[in-house]
Design a protein around this motif. Sequence first.
Motif, PDB file in Angstrom:
ATOM      1  N   UNK A   5       0.850  -1.197   0.000  1.00  0.00           N
ATOM      2  CA  UNK A   5       0.000   0.000   0.000  1.00  0.00           C
ATOM      3  C   UNK A   5       0.880   1.239   0.000  1.00  0.00           C
ATOM      4  N   UNK A   9      -0.684   5.637   3.512  1.00  0.00           N
ATOM      5  CA  UNK A   9      -1.821   4.863   3.999  1.00  0.00           C
ATOM      6  C   UNK A   9      -1.454   4.110   5.288  1.00  0.00           C
ATOM      7  N   UNK A  11      -3.423   1.319   8.376  1.00  0.00           N
ATOM      8  CA  UNK A  11      -4.282   0.134   8.352  1.00  0.00           C
ATOM      9  C   UNK A  11      -5.259   0.169   9.514  1.00  0.00           C
ATOM     10  N   UNK A  20      -2.888   0.893  12.743  1.00  0.00           N
ATOM     11  CA  UNK A  20      -1.430   0.881  12.778  1.00  0.00           C
ATOM     12  C   UNK A  20      -0.887   1.328  11.430  1.00  0.00           C
ATOM     13  N   UNK A  21       0.377   1.714  11.431  1.00  0.00           N
ATOM     14  CA  UNK A  21       1.029   2.202  10.209  1.00  0.00           C
ATOM     15  C   UNK A  21       2.112   1.244   9.726  1.00  0.00           C
ATOM     16  N   UNK A  22       2.859   0.669  10.659  1.00  0.00           N
ATOM     17  CA  UNK A  22       4.015  -0.146  10.275  1.00  0.00           C
ATOM     18  C   UNK A  22       3.571  -1.550   9.890  1.00  0.00           C
ATOM     19  N   UNK A  23       3.737  -1.846   8.605  1.00  0.00           N
ATOM     20  CA  UNK A  23       3.157  -3.035   7.974  1.00  0.00           C
ATOM     21  C   UNK A  23       3.402  -4.313   8.758  1.00  0.00           C
TER      22      UNK A  23
ATOM     23  N   UNK B 132      12.464  -0.773  10.748  1.00  0.00           N
ATOM     24  CA  UNK B 132      11.328  -1.308  10.000  1.00  0.00           C
ATOM     25  C   UNK B 132      11.418  -0.869   8.535  1.00  0.00           C
ATOM     26  N   UNK B 134       9.323   0.408   6.550  1.00  0.00           N
ATOM     27  CA  UNK B 134       8.720   1.717   6.264  1.00  0.00           C
ATOM     28  C   UNK B 134       9.568   2.856   6.846  1.00  0.00           C
ATOM     29  N   UNK B 241       9.197  -0.833  15.350  1.00  0.00           N
ATOM     30  CA  UNK B 241       9.073   0.531  14.836  1.00  0.00           C
ATOM     31  C   UNK B 241       9.034   1.488  16.025  1.00  0.00           C
ATOM     32  N   UNK B 244       5.905   3.507  17.134  1.00  0.00           N
ATOM     33  CA  UNK B 244       4.767   2.820  17.750  1.00  0.00           C
ATOM     34  C   UNK B 244       4.794   2.887  19.268  1.00  0.00           C
TER      35      UNK B 244
END
Lengths: 113, 381
Positions: A5, A9, A11, A20-23, B132, B134, B241, B244
């Motif tokens: 994604x 974006x 989730x 959450x953001x970190x896949x 991470x 990302x 991450x 978080x």
Amino acid sequence: MTRDVPTDHAFVCESCGSRWYYTRDRCPECRSTAADSYRLRKGEIVTATTVHATPPGVRSPNRLGMVRFDGDVTIVAQLGDDSSAGDTVRFGDVSVLRAGDRSASGPRLVGLE
Amino acid sequence: MTDAFVTGVGMTRFESESSGSALELAERAAWRALSDAAVEPTDVTSVHVGNMAAEAFEGRTGLENALCGALGVEGAIADRIENTSASGASAVLRAVHALEAGASSRALVVGVETMTAAETDAATELISRLVHDREYAQGVTLPSFAGLAAEHYLRTYDVEPSALAHVAVKNHRNAAANPYAQFQEPITLEEARTSPPVAEPLRLYDCCPTSDGAAAIVLETTPEMDGIRVASVTGATGTHAVAERPNPLEIESVERAGQQALADANVTQDDVDVACIHDAFTILELLELEELGFYDPGDAWRATADGETALDGRLPVNPGGGLKARGHPLGATGVAQIIELTWQLRGDAPEDRRVENPRTGLALNVAGFGNNAVCTILQVP
């Protein structure tokens, strides 16, 4: 499932509503694999830094911010301007975030005018 | 309380560029530890090597077996433990577990890294892969996290950036009396304050160097000579991450590992006489002292500036110079912390960096920017 994604974006778990953001492939709260993605809108910068020693392929200096969006989704992302802590930001135009073998593109965060 | 005792220690000087390979440095440190413990390699029943990335830094695999061959260790359990920058303490943890389980009675732990064997760009890229995917895409590095945390700390507690420089000055001063340290010159507050920016507000002197080096200890359950008891050692993970975490100033892995280690050793913060803290960045020393419960949130900077963490202070922190000035060869650091505490608890540290009559020491080794932490408590029996 969640890895392709766009950068802007996050989730949301379709079972329990966690965000959450970190896949990851499962919800961090209920472990469900049913997740939907949604576009992050406005966030507030919690803290920011300008990094002068950057890895190969990354701009220098690299201005980064830790930004909290609605739903307590917090991310670290490149800032496209001199926004600082307390400022409200949104994702802007698509930029090259990393060049080279492991190139990555996506929008940087910019201050709301 | 464990039944493991540190009976021998030895290390190489940490350097900005060593003349030896990882295997050569590991062997050198191991011989010194074995000699200190008066133990022959053939008496060793397990070997645990803490190392992050010998295959990437210098193309070496199977380091633990090569080391056994070089030393003449035969028939022992041997493994390599990788936990990024906490690989050394994780190797100690593994050894203590082997001793406690009865699988080994005499363990050799060696931490080693040769970061400068790779080109700087390659090493930087390798270390940046800790984060991470990302975070990686955004060019985030460990100094980036430290810069973000430092900015938040200074603003939240209304502190001048020079507060961070006190950590650097203290640790360089301690390292100046440590012949094994990478940097053996004291620095001034002014030098720290005006060094080049790395990740604002952090400057060059707020960051540990890249280093080569090795450190080794011998652990035994029934020592024939006096040893320093491993009162406890435990690890805890945190978020991968960093964003978080609910608060950028909290490092949950450190808090969890620290509290558990103190409880397992049946001691409190007030019992700790000396500490080796994972000061990869000056801000980390402050955050970790607060997470471990030595100071309330926002108070560690003032205690540092007031000299409470100096050699003659209430809680001497990093008497060997810490990662900041002794150096930080990733896999070796956690073992070097145990060596420093052992020297201090045995009264073997040179007089100009000796803590006065310590009985209990605490070491904290951290992986990444708090992805994982290992806390060890040593005591004079």
